[in-house]
Design an enzyme around this catalytic site. Structure first.
Site, PDB file in Angstrom:
ATOM      1  N   ASP A  22      86.893 115.160  43.944  1.00  0.00           N
ATOM      2  CA  ASP A  22      86.293 113.873  43.593  1.00  0.00           C
ATOM      3  C   ASP A  22      86.691 112.789  44.607  1.00  0.00           C
ATOM      4  O   ASP A  22      85.976 112.556  45.567  1.00  0.00           O
ATOM      5  CB  ASP A  22      86.678 113.484  42.161  1.00  0.00           C
ATOM      6  CG  ASP A  22      85.722 112.474  41.527  1.00  0.00           C
ATOM      7  OD1 ASP A  22      84.785 112.023  42.205  1.00  0.00           O
ATOM      8  OD2 ASP A  22      85.910 112.136  40.347  1.00  0.00           O
ATOM      9  N   ASP A  23      87.819 112.122  44.374  1.00  0.00           N
ATOM     10  CA  ASP A  23      88.328 111.069  45.266  1.00  0.00           C
ATOM     11  C   ASP A  23      89.806 111.363  45.533  1.00  0.00           C
ATOM     12  O   ASP A  23      90.700 110.752  44.931  1.00  0.00           O
ATOM     13  CB  ASP A  23      88.167 109.691  44.614  1.00  0.00           C
ATOM     14  CG  ASP A  23      86.718 109.348  44.369  1.00  0.00           C
ATOM     15  OD1 ASP A  23      86.081 108.806  45.286  1.00  0.00           O
ATOM     16  OD2 ASP A  23      86.218 109.630  43.257  1.00  0.00           O
ATOM     17  N   HIS A  46      83.673 112.428  47.229  1.00  0.00           N
ATOM     18  CA  HIS A  46      83.210 111.136  47.735  1.00  0.00           C
ATOM     19  C   HIS A  46      84.016 110.844  48.995  1.00  0.00           C
ATOM     20  O   HIS A  46      85.235 110.640  48.918  1.00  0.00           O
ATOM     21  CB  HIS A  46      83.426 110.042  46.696  1.00  0.00           C
ATOM     22  CG  HIS A  46      82.692 110.290  45.419  1.00  0.00           C
ATOM     23  ND1 HIS A  46      81.407 109.835  45.199  1.00  0.00           N
ATOM     24  CD2 HIS A  46      83.044 110.968  44.298  1.00  0.00           C
ATOM     25  CE1 HIS A  46      81.012 110.210  43.998  1.00  0.00           C
ATOM     26  NE2 HIS A  46      81.989 110.901  43.436  1.00  0.00           N
ATOM     27  N   GLU A 105      80.739 112.430  32.350  1.00  0.00           N
ATOM     28  CA  GLU A 105      82.146 112.168  32.682  1.00  0.00           C
ATOM     29  C   GLU A 105      82.697 111.212  31.621  1.00  0.00           C
ATOM     30  O   GLU A 105      83.527 111.589  30.801  1.00  0.00           O
ATOM     31  CB  GLU A 105      82.268 111.549  34.072  1.00  0.00           C
ATOM     32  CG  GLU A 105      83.707 111.220  34.455  1.00  0.00           C
ATOM     33  CD  GLU A 105      83.825 110.462  35.776  1.00  0.00           C
ATOM     34  OE1 GLU A 105      84.961 110.355  36.282  1.00  0.00           O
ATOM     35  OE2 GLU A 105      82.807 109.978  36.307  1.00  0.00           O
ATOM     36  N   HIS A 164      76.034 112.375  38.528  1.00  0.00           N
ATOM     37  CA  HIS A 164      77.186 112.293  37.646  1.00  0.00           C
ATOM     38  C   HIS A 164      76.672 112.081  36.221  1.00  0.00           C
ATOM     39  O   HIS A 164      75.908 111.142  35.957  1.00  0.00           O
ATOM     40  CB  HIS A 164      78.058 111.096  38.036  1.00  0.00           C
ATOM     41  CG  HIS A 164      78.843 111.285  39.301  1.00  0.00           C
ATOM     42  ND1 HIS A 164      78.275 111.704  40.476  1.00  0.00           N
ATOM     43  CD2 HIS A 164      80.166 111.099  39.566  1.00  0.00           C
ATOM     44  CE1 HIS A 164      79.207 111.773  41.415  1.00  0.00           C
ATOM     45  NE2 HIS A 164      80.369 111.406  40.888  1.00  0.00           N
ATOM     46  N   HIS A 180      81.903 118.312  45.188  1.00  0.00           N
ATOM     47  CA  HIS A 180      82.021 116.988  44.556  1.00  0.00           C
ATOM     48  C   HIS A 180      83.158 116.244  45.236  1.00  0.00           C
ATOM     49  O   HIS A 180      84.296 116.284  44.810  1.00  0.00           O
ATOM     50  CB  HIS A 180      82.281 117.146  43.051  1.00  0.00           C
ATOM     51  CG  HIS A 180      82.216 115.866  42.276  1.00  0.00           C
ATOM     52  ND1 HIS A 180      81.779 115.820  40.977  1.00  0.00           N
ATOM     53  CD2 HIS A 180      82.538 114.584  42.592  1.00  0.00           C
ATOM     54  CE1 HIS A 180      81.827 114.575  40.527  1.00  0.00           C
ATOM     55  NE2 HIS A 180      82.301 113.810  41.508  1.00  0.00           N
TER      56      HIS A 180
END
Length: 337
Positions: free
Chosen positions: A278-279, A19, A200, A197, A17
């Site tokens: 994630d980011d 991005h 969340e 997703h 996961h």
């Protein structure tokens, strides 16, 4: 470095996961801004980092899309990918299944080919330089409509042999998975894996929809599934992988304190969570930092960490023989540590 953080750093792991646009560090953002003569609404690296105070997912997305504006050429996408791979190579990462958001770029006039070919060049170089395998997951932006998603799938056709699957990201609340059921079915007909997703910020119902309507192979996040005992039972029974992102949940105020994070509860309930970043440029840490911070907050044991690492490979889209090699490497590492 503590004993546990050293153990985590050496532990073979996969990231499921991530991005890639969310790995754009402020330093590279400024370099690309100068290279491409693109104005950004920040005067310094420090000013960018100061803006990374989010109260929810939308706050983050607003600045995320601003940052992506500096990405214009194949070289830009290659450089961003390599910047990410350098960092995770130091974290013991052996495999990455990275999300990319082509609509973020094609809507700005950047051709799909520029995005895909730039990322694939970076991924190939990372394989040669660091021995990290990787694959692409094309994400549809859920705040856009289904027609836009179909157009993106059509644009991707020349690259489908180099794309492992499709995903669903961006603003979750108000954009249920059911909105994209037909395009996910079309992706499945093309042999692509499916992830989304769900849970969340959105309710447990979104997780049910992702399972029943999108026919997903993995759930990205899934935290709010714990609010529904029947859903938890189903996820456990099906061995559904959850790609959990602890520092993201903290940064976006999904949890107020990492000590309140549901990851340990997921393990105790027999679910299959994994740890991901994630980011990472925006949320304060790459995959190793996520492991270290959540292990410290929840007093995870080495056995817990080994389980999480194993889950990251059993939940991957690697061929079974490759998964088996990675699991053997984890077991050998754990036995020697």
């Amino acid at each position: 470095m503590t004993d546990l953080s050293a153990f985590i750093r050496g532990l073979p792991k996969a990231e499921l996961h991530l991005h890639i646009e969310g790995s754009l560090e402020p330093e590279l953002m400024f370099e690309l801004s100068r290279r491409n003569k693109v104005a950004i609404p920040f005067g310094s690296v420090e000013e960018v980092r100061a803006a990374y105070a989010f109260s929810n997912l939308q706050d983050f997305l607003d600045i995320y899309y601003q940052g992506a504006a500096v990405l214009l050429t194949e070289r830009d996408f290659h450089d961003m990918a390599m910047d990410y791979f350098r960092r995770v190579a130091a974290d013991g990462t052996r495999h990455v299944e990275l999300f990319f958001d082509p609509q973020t770029h094609t809507d700005r006039g950047v051709p799909f080919a520029v995005v895909a070919d730039g990322l694939l060049a970076g991924m190939a170089e990372a394989g040669r330089e660091f021995g990290i395998t990787s694959s692409l997951i094309l994400c549809f932006l859920r705040h856009l409509d289904e027609d836009a998603a179909f157009a993106t799938l059509k644009a991707a056709e020349p690259w489908l042999d180099r794309i492992a699957g499709v995903g669903l990201d961006s603003s979750e609340v108000g954009h249920p998975p059911s909105k994209f059921a037909r395009v996910f079915a079309a992706a499945g007909e093309r042999g692509l894996k499916r992830v989304a997703h769900a849970g969340e910020e959105g309710p447990p119902e979104y997780v049910w929809e992702a399972l029943d309507l999108l026919k997903v192979d993995r759930i990205d996040h899934g935290n709010r599934a714990l609010e529904d005992p029947a859903l938890v039972q189903r996820l456990a029974a099906e061995g559904m992988t959850l790609t959990v992102c602890p520092l993201s949940n903290l940064k976006l105020c999904g949890v107020s304190d990492l000590r309140l994070h549901p990851l340990k509860k997921m393990l105790d309930l027999g679910l299959r969570p994994t740890v991901n970043s994630d980011d990472p440029a925006y949320f304060g840490g790459y995959v190793g930092e996520n492991y270290t911070r959540i292990a410290d907050a929840l007093a995870l044991t080495k056995s817990d960490l080994v389980t999480l690492a194993r889950n990251s490979f059993t939940g991957s889209f690697l061929p079974p023989a490759e998964v088996a090699k990675h699991l053997a490497a984890i077991d050998a590492y754990a036995s020697a540590s």
